[in-house]
Design an enzyme around this catalytic site. Structure first.
Site, PDB file in Angstrom:
ATOM      1  N   HIS A  26      16.763 -39.443  16.555  1.00  0.00           N
ATOM      2  CA  HIS A  26      17.032 -38.152  15.905  1.00  0.00           C
ATOM      3  C   HIS A  26      18.074 -38.273  14.785  1.00  0.00           C
ATOM      4  O   HIS A  26      17.900 -37.695  13.709  1.00  0.00           O
ATOM      5  CB  HIS A  26      17.516 -37.156  16.966  1.00  0.00           C
ATOM      6  N   TYR A  54      16.467 -30.059  21.473  1.00  0.00           N
ATOM      7  CA  TYR A  54      16.045 -28.659  21.301  1.00  0.00           C
ATOM      8  C   TYR A  54      15.936 -27.927  22.650  1.00  0.00           C
ATOM      9  O   TYR A  54      15.731 -26.712  22.681  1.00  0.00           O
ATOM     10  CB  TYR A  54      14.683 -28.556  20.589  1.00  0.00           C
TER      11      TYR A  54
HETATM   12  N1  LIG Z   1      15.109 -34.135  12.413  1.00  0.00           N
HETATM   13  C1  LIG Z   1      15.985 -33.152  12.283  1.00  0.00           C
HETATM   14  O1  LIG Z   1      17.211 -33.361  12.301  1.00  0.00           O
HETATM   15  C2  LIG Z   1      15.492 -31.762  12.106  1.00  0.00           C
HETATM   16  C3  LIG Z   1      16.369 -30.756  11.669  1.00  0.00           C
HETATM   17  C4  LIG Z   1      15.870 -29.468  11.511  1.00  0.00           C
HETATM   18  C5  LIG Z   1      14.528 -29.205  11.768  1.00  0.00           C
HETATM   19  N2  LIG Z   1      13.694 -30.199  12.225  1.00  0.00           N
HETATM   20  C6  LIG Z   1      12.266 -29.943  12.519  1.00  0.00           C
HETATM   21  O2  LIG Z   1      11.647 -29.369  11.374  1.00  0.00           O
HETATM   22  C7  LIG Z   1      11.094 -28.088  11.721  1.00  0.00           C
HETATM   23  C8  LIG Z   1      11.151 -27.150  10.541  1.00  0.00           C
HETATM   24  O3  LIG Z   1      12.461 -27.046  10.044  1.00  0.00           O
HETATM   25  P1  LIG Z   1      13.347 -25.731  10.206  1.00  0.00           P
HETATM   26  O4  LIG Z   1      12.924 -25.024  11.439  1.00  0.00           O
HETATM   27  O5  LIG Z   1      14.762 -26.123  10.081  1.00  0.00           O
HETATM   28  O6  LIG Z   1      13.051 -24.899   8.925  1.00  0.00           O
HETATM   29  P2  LIG Z   1      11.787 -24.350   8.090  1.00  0.00           P
HETATM   30  O7  LIG Z   1      10.512 -24.596   8.800  1.00  0.00           O
HETATM   31  O8  LIG Z   1      11.959 -24.849   6.723  1.00  0.00           O
HETATM   32  O9  LIG Z   1      12.107 -22.794   8.023  1.00  0.00           O
HETATM   33  C9  LIG Z   1      12.079 -22.002   9.139  1.00  0.00           C
HETATM   34  C10 LIG Z   1      12.588 -20.633   8.715  1.00  0.00           C
HETATM   35  O10 LIG Z   1      11.697 -20.057   7.764  1.00  0.00           O
HETATM   36  C11 LIG Z   1      11.160 -18.834   8.265  1.00  0.00           C
HETATM   37  N3  LIG Z   1       9.740 -18.823   7.858  1.00  0.00           N
HETATM   38  C12 LIG Z   1       8.711 -19.533   8.400  1.00  0.00           C
HETATM   39  N4  LIG Z   1       7.572 -19.327   7.732  1.00  0.00           N
HETATM   40  C13 LIG Z   1       7.874 -18.458   6.734  1.00  0.00           C
HETATM   41  C14 LIG Z   1       7.104 -17.854   5.715  1.00  0.00           C
HETATM   42  N5  LIG Z   1       5.813 -18.126   5.558  1.00  0.00           N
HETATM   43  N6  LIG Z   1       7.744 -17.012   4.843  1.00  0.00           N
HETATM   44  C15 LIG Z   1       9.066 -16.733   4.983  1.00  0.00           C
HETATM   45  N7  LIG Z   1       9.845 -17.287   5.932  1.00  0.00           N
HETATM   46  C16 LIG Z   1       9.248 -18.141   6.804  1.00  0.00           C
HETATM   47  C17 LIG Z   1      11.365 -18.877   9.761  1.00  0.00           C
HETATM   48  O11 LIG Z   1      11.559 -17.579  10.286  1.00  0.00           O
HETATM   49  P3  LIG Z   1      10.729 -16.991  11.539  1.00  0.00           P
HETATM   50  O12 LIG Z   1      10.745 -17.994  12.648  1.00  0.00           O
HETATM   51  O13 LIG Z   1      11.486 -15.737  11.855  1.00  0.00           O
HETATM   52  O14 LIG Z   1       9.344 -16.727  10.999  1.00  0.00           O
HETATM   53  C18 LIG Z   1      12.663 -19.685   9.879  1.00  0.00           C
HETATM   54  O15 LIG Z   1      13.797 -18.866   9.667  1.00  0.00           O
HETATM   55  C19 LIG Z   1      11.946 -27.661  12.908  1.00  0.00           C
HETATM   56  O16 LIG Z   1      11.400 -26.613  13.649  1.00  0.00           O
HETATM   57  C20 LIG Z   1      12.067 -28.965  13.661  1.00  0.00           C
HETATM   58  O17 LIG Z   1      10.891 -29.242  14.390  1.00  0.00           O
HETATM   59  C21 LIG Z   1      14.166 -31.474  12.385  1.00  0.00           C
END
Ligand SMILES: NC(=O)c1ccc[n+]([C@@H]2O[C@H](COP(=O)([O-])OP(=O)(O)OC[C@H]3O[C@@H](n4cnc5c(N)ncnc54)[C@H](OP(=O)(O)O)[C@@H]3O)[C@@H](O)[C@H]2O)c1
Length: 281
Positions: free
Chosen positions: A106, A48
């Protein structure tokens, strides 16, 4: 904050804050906001490019290091015993800490057993309090866990009401591995979860949003979740899920949303595997 006990007795918060796609120069502010709002679990990764921002935010927060649960991940380009070991030290330096609470592989490509040996050594040396994997789908997970000396304590997978991952649960349970949900809200651009009419209508009864219902549903399944938002209001909203409970009926109706597909990423797709190996291997 509700916690969950890993197989080695380490307690980790059930809900945390993730920083995928949070720009390096914005990460310090975001993690600072998340800590102020009450998050104590922060999920980052070498890939990241924002571990420094996480480290800065934690060191400036005034919160005691032991009250924060820090997760990072070894990237594909650092796979293998020597490279993984060096990358762990690099992550510690960037995060400005002398231990990581949970370190994950990862993705399941490259010399993952070599990486695991380095992680086991770091664990035994006290540089890491718990170790696990991420994106190890059922068969891959089972093979890896079977042959690993220390069994993975966590498998971080895409999991949300549309991609429910029930199939892997017995395999995780067999190895006492906890599931941790990435993309708990469907991820960036995946509108299905936060725009779900069913989740919104369930939430209405509790004065909660669809996003809060989705996160609550994960909590009630005992799955660790790490929603990401760069907006402090959403950070507040996403952590405000411990004052209501979904009924068994509501849990069942959400189960019907499962699409039974691989989610937004198919880690078994040869095209993706080829791309990742050619780019990072
Ligand atoms: N291990 C892996 O391969 C892997 C892959 C992906 C992610 N991850 C981890 O998992 C975490 C979360 O996953 P993610 O970032 O992919 O997706 P997520 O948390 O499911 O969704 C994030 C998205 O939802 C929006 N959002 C957040 N809260 C909201 C709410 N209450 N209402 C409406 N929209 C909302 C955010 O927009 P805004 O930011 O504009 O609010 C962003 O576009 C990552 O940050 C990372 O740490 C790990």
């Amino acid at each position: 904050m509700q916690t969950i006990k890993l197989s080695n007795g380490v307690e980790m918060p059930l809900l945390g804050y993730g920083v995928f796609k949070v720009a390096p120069d914005e990460c310090e502010r975001c993690v600072g906001d998340a800590l102020n709002v009450g998050y104590r679990l922060i999920d980052t990764a070498q890939a990241y490019f924002n571990e420094e921002g996480v480290g800065n935010a934690i060191s400036k927060s005034g919160i005691s290091r032991q009250d924060i649960f820090l997760v990072t991940k070894v990237w594909i380009s650092n796979a293998g015993e020597e490279k993984a070991a060096a990358s762990i030290d690099e992550s510690l330096r960037k995060l400005q800490t002398d231990y990581i609470d949970l370190l994950l592989i990862h993705q399941a490509y490259g010399d993952v057993f070599g990486s695991w040996r380095a992680m086991e050594k770091a664990y035994r040396a006290g540089k890491v309090r718990a170790i696990g994997v991420s994106n190890f789908q059922a068969g891959r997970f089972y093979d890896f866990a079977h042959y690993a000396d220390i069994k993975p304590m966590v498998n971080q997978l895409q999991c949300n009401p549309l991609v429910q991952q029930q199939g892997i649960e017995p395999l995780l349970a067999e190895h006492n591995t906890k599931m941790m949900a990435w993309g708990p809200l469907g991820g960036e651009g995946a509108e299905g979860v936060v725009n779900s009419e069913l989740l919104a209508s369930i939430g209405k009864g509790y004065g909660k949003t669809a996003a809060q219902v989705a996160l609550r549903w994960l909590m009630q399944r005992g799955i660790i979740a790490i929603p990401k938002s760069t907006h402090i209001e959403r950070m507040r909203q996403n952590i405000d899920i411990f004052d209501f409970s979904l009924t068994d009926e509501e849990m069942k109706s959400i189960a019907a949303l499962n699409r039974h597909d691989t989610g937004t990423v198919d880690f078994g797709d040869p095209k993706l595997v080829k791309f990742l190996i050619e780019t990072y291997g």
